[in-house]
Write a protein that holds these residues in place. Structure first.
Motif, PDB file in Angstrom:
ATOM      1  N   THR A  38       0.844  -1.188   0.000  1.00 37.55           N
ATOM      2  CA  THR A  38       0.000   0.000   0.000  1.00 37.55           C
ATOM      3  C   THR A  38       0.880   1.239   0.000  1.00 37.55           C
ATOM      4  O   THR A  38       1.981   1.222   0.549  1.00 37.55           O
ATOM      5  N   SER A  39       0.399   2.296  -0.619  1.00 38.45           N
ATOM      6  CA  SER A  39       1.185   3.538  -0.580  1.00 38.45           C
ATOM      7  C   SER A  39       1.215   4.111   0.834  1.00 38.45           C
ATOM      8  O   SER A  39       2.170   4.767   1.214  1.00 38.45           O
ATOM      9  N   ALA A  40       0.185   3.864   1.626  1.00 38.41           N
ATOM     10  CA  ALA A  40       0.185   4.223   3.060  1.00 38.41           C
ATOM     11  C   ALA A  40       0.650   5.657   3.294  1.00 38.41           C
ATOM     12  O   ALA A  40       1.534   5.914   4.089  1.00 38.41           O
ATOM     13  N   ASP A  41       0.011   6.589   2.619  1.00 40.10           N
ATOM     14  CA  ASP A  41       0.472   7.978   2.676  1.00 40.10           C
ATOM     15  C   ASP A  41      -0.621   8.912   3.201  1.00 40.10           C
ATOM     16  O   ASP A  41      -1.109   9.761   2.458  1.00 40.10           O
ATOM     17  N   PRO A  42      -0.990   8.786   4.490  1.00 35.56           N
ATOM     18  CA  PRO A  42      -0.568   7.856   5.541  1.00 35.56           C
ATOM     19  C   PRO A  42      -1.484   6.627   5.596  1.00 35.56           C
ATOM     20  O   PRO A  42      -2.559   6.620   4.997  1.00 35.56           O
ATOM     21  N   TRP A  83      -0.415 -16.150   6.786  1.00 37.09           N
ATOM     22  CA  TRP A  83       0.575 -15.088   6.967  1.00 37.09           C
ATOM     23  C   TRP A  83       0.141 -13.878   6.149  1.00 37.09           C
ATOM     24  O   TRP A  83      -0.327 -14.036   5.012  1.00 37.09           O
ATOM     25  N   VAL A  84       0.303 -12.700   6.716  1.00 40.59           N
ATOM     26  CA  VAL A  84      -0.031 -11.458   6.032  1.00 40.59           C
ATOM     27  C   VAL A  84       1.231 -10.604   5.983  1.00 40.59           C
ATOM     28  O   VAL A  84       1.725 -10.161   7.016  1.00 40.59           O
ATOM     29  N   ALA A  85       1.753 -10.426   4.778  1.00 42.78           N
ATOM     30  CA  ALA A  85       2.936  -9.596   4.561  1.00 42.78           C
ATOM     31  C   ALA A  85       2.467  -8.250   4.032  1.00 42.78           C
ATOM     32  O   ALA A  85       1.739  -8.180   3.037  1.00 42.78           O
ATOM     33  N   VAL A  86       2.864  -7.189   4.699  1.00 39.98           N
ATOM     34  CA  VAL A  86       2.441  -5.840   4.315  1.00 39.98           C
ATOM     35  C   VAL A  86       3.673  -4.947   4.205  1.00 39.98           C
ATOM     36  O   VAL A  86       4.657  -5.148   4.921  1.00 39.98           O
ATOM     37  N   TRP A  87       3.616  -3.996   3.299  1.00 44.93           N
ATOM     38  CA  TRP A  87       4.728  -3.068   3.110  1.00 44.93           C
ATOM     39  C   TRP A  87       4.202  -1.772   2.513  1.00 44.93           C
ATOM     40  O   TRP A  87       3.148  -1.742   1.894  1.00 44.93           O
ATOM     41  N   ALA A  88       4.970  -0.713   2.740  1.00 49.63           N
ATOM     42  CA  ALA A  88       4.683   0.574   2.108  1.00 49.63           C
ATOM     43  C   ALA A  88       5.434   0.612   0.784  1.00 49.63           C
ATOM     44  O   ALA A  88       6.590   0.187   0.711  1.00 49.63           O
ATOM     45  N   ALA A  89       4.743   1.088  -0.237  1.00 52.15           N
ATOM     46  CA  ALA A  89       5.348   1.085  -1.570  1.00 52.15           C
ATOM     47  C   ALA A  89       5.046   2.383  -2.293  1.00 52.15           C
ATOM     48  O   ALA A  89       4.045   3.040  -2.022  1.00 52.15           O
ATOM     49  N   ASP A  90       5.918   2.707  -3.212  1.00 53.48           N
ATOM     50  CA  ASP A  90       5.655   3.806  -4.120  1.00 53.48           C
ATOM     51  C   ASP A  90       4.813   3.258  -5.262  1.00 53.48           C
ATOM     52  O   ASP A  90       5.126   2.217  -5.830  1.00 53.48           O
ATOM     53  N   PRO A 100       8.267  10.634   2.379  1.00 50.28           N
ATOM     54  CA  PRO A 100       9.291   9.617   2.136  1.00 50.28           C
ATOM     55  C   PRO A 100       8.837   8.222   2.588  1.00 50.28           C
ATOM     56  O   PRO A 100       8.129   8.062   3.581  1.00 50.28           O
ATOM     57  N   LEU A 101       9.278   7.232   1.843  1.00 45.35           N
ATOM     58  CA  LEU A 101       8.899   5.847   2.086  1.00 45.35           C
ATOM     59  C   LEU A 101       9.241   5.404   3.513  1.00 45.35           C
ATOM     60  O   LEU A 101       8.485   4.671   4.142  1.00 45.35           O
ATOM     61  N   SER A 102      10.349   5.868   4.061  1.00 46.10           N
ATOM     62  CA  SER A 102      10.740   5.470   5.423  1.00 46.10           C
ATOM     63  C   SER A 102       9.689   5.890   6.453  1.00 46.10           C
ATOM     64  O   SER A 102       9.394   5.142   7.389  1.00 46.10           O
ATOM     65  N   HIS A 103       9.105   7.067   6.299  1.00 47.02           N
ATOM     66  CA  HIS A 103       8.051   7.521   7.211  1.00 47.02           C
ATOM     67  C   HIS A 103       6.782   6.683   7.030  1.00 47.02           C
ATOM     68  O   HIS A 103       6.129   6.317   8.007  1.00 47.02           O
ATOM     69  N   ARG A 104       6.439   6.389   5.790  1.00 45.62           N
ATOM     70  CA  ARG A 104       5.233   5.603   5.543  1.00 45.62           C
ATOM     71  C   ARG A 104       5.383   4.196   6.113  1.00 45.62           C
ATOM     72  O   ARG A 104       4.436   3.647   6.686  1.00 45.62           O
ATOM     73  N   ALA A 105       6.578   3.621   6.006  1.00 45.66           N
ATOM     74  CA  ALA A 105       6.818   2.291   6.589  1.00 45.66           C
ATOM     75  C   ALA A 105       6.738   2.348   8.115  1.00 45.66           C
ATOM     76  O   ALA A 105       6.161   1.450   8.751  1.00 45.66           O
ATOM     77  N   ALA A 106       7.279   3.393   8.714  1.00 45.09           N
ATOM     78  CA  ALA A 106       7.221   3.530  10.182  1.00 45.09           C
ATOM     79  C   ALA A 106       5.768   3.664  10.655  1.00 45.09           C
ATOM     80  O   ALA A 106       5.379   3.046  11.655  1.00 45.09           O
TER      81      ALA A 106
END
Length: 187
Positions: free
Chosen positions: A8-12, A30-37, A46-52
């Motif tokens: 997900t872009s997760a912004d936020p 299992w559910v694998a989730v990540w922030a992506a552009d 920035p991607l680092s903030h969205r992942a946090a």
């Protein structure tokens, strides 16, 4: 093993993302989730903030299964590369389901090497308020080789875009709101 792949872009990331993750946790091993552009969206944060923020959202999910993890190393502009990374991590014997919101259904035919991607995963579309799942789009994905299902869950009527534009903190979880204030994001 049944693995749900949810980028997900997760912004936020919103309370809607959290509801989806909790539901996926009850349906998959299992559910694998990540922030992506997303190459079809312009990103503000920035991607680092969205992942946090996504990690904070995951930490707040109450589930007995403890099967949701932030897998930020899976993040890629190309979903096919993400799936290849997942297969290296969990092997070819797992069943992979790519989770997408109904807002992305019409974009799928334009994704990088979509036919190859659809051979490697099943698709699960999460209905979103305001985004109709039409037969034309579904049939188009099927003609590309997609095995597609529609979730029995409907997402919340919240969006990251609405938060960025209206600054309504009720669309987010308290820990994500606190992080946004602490890091001076979306000002």
């Amino acid at each position: 093993m049944q693995i749900a792949l949810f980028g997900t872009s997760a912004d936020p990331p919103t309370a809607g993302h959290q509801k989806i993750l909790k539901w996926l946790s009850e349906s998959y091993d299992w559910v694998a989730v990540w922030a992506a552009d997303n190459p079809f969206k312009s990103q503000q944060t920035p991607l680092s903030h969205r992942a946090a923020m996504l990690q904070l959202l995951i930490t707040d999910i109450n589930t007995t299964r403890q099967n949701i993890t932030l897998e930020q190393e899976l993040s890629s502009w190309r979903t096919l590369e993400t799936v290849e990374k997942a297969k290296l991590r969990w092997g070819d014997d797992a069943d992979y389901t790519l989770i997408i919101g109904s807002d992305l259904l019409h974009q799928l035919p334009r994704w990088y090497h979509i036919e190859d991607l659809l051979q490697k995963v099943q698709l699960l579309v999460i209905p979103r308020p305001g985004y109709v799942i039409d037969d034309f789009s579904l049939e188009g994905v099927r003609q590309l080789g997609g095995k597609i299902a529609i979730a029995s869950l409907t997402g919340l009527d919240v969006s990251s875009t609405a938060f960025r534009e209206q600054k309504d903190p009720d669309t987010l979880t308290p820990h994500v709101v606190a992080y946004i204030h602490q890091q001076h994001l979306y000002v």
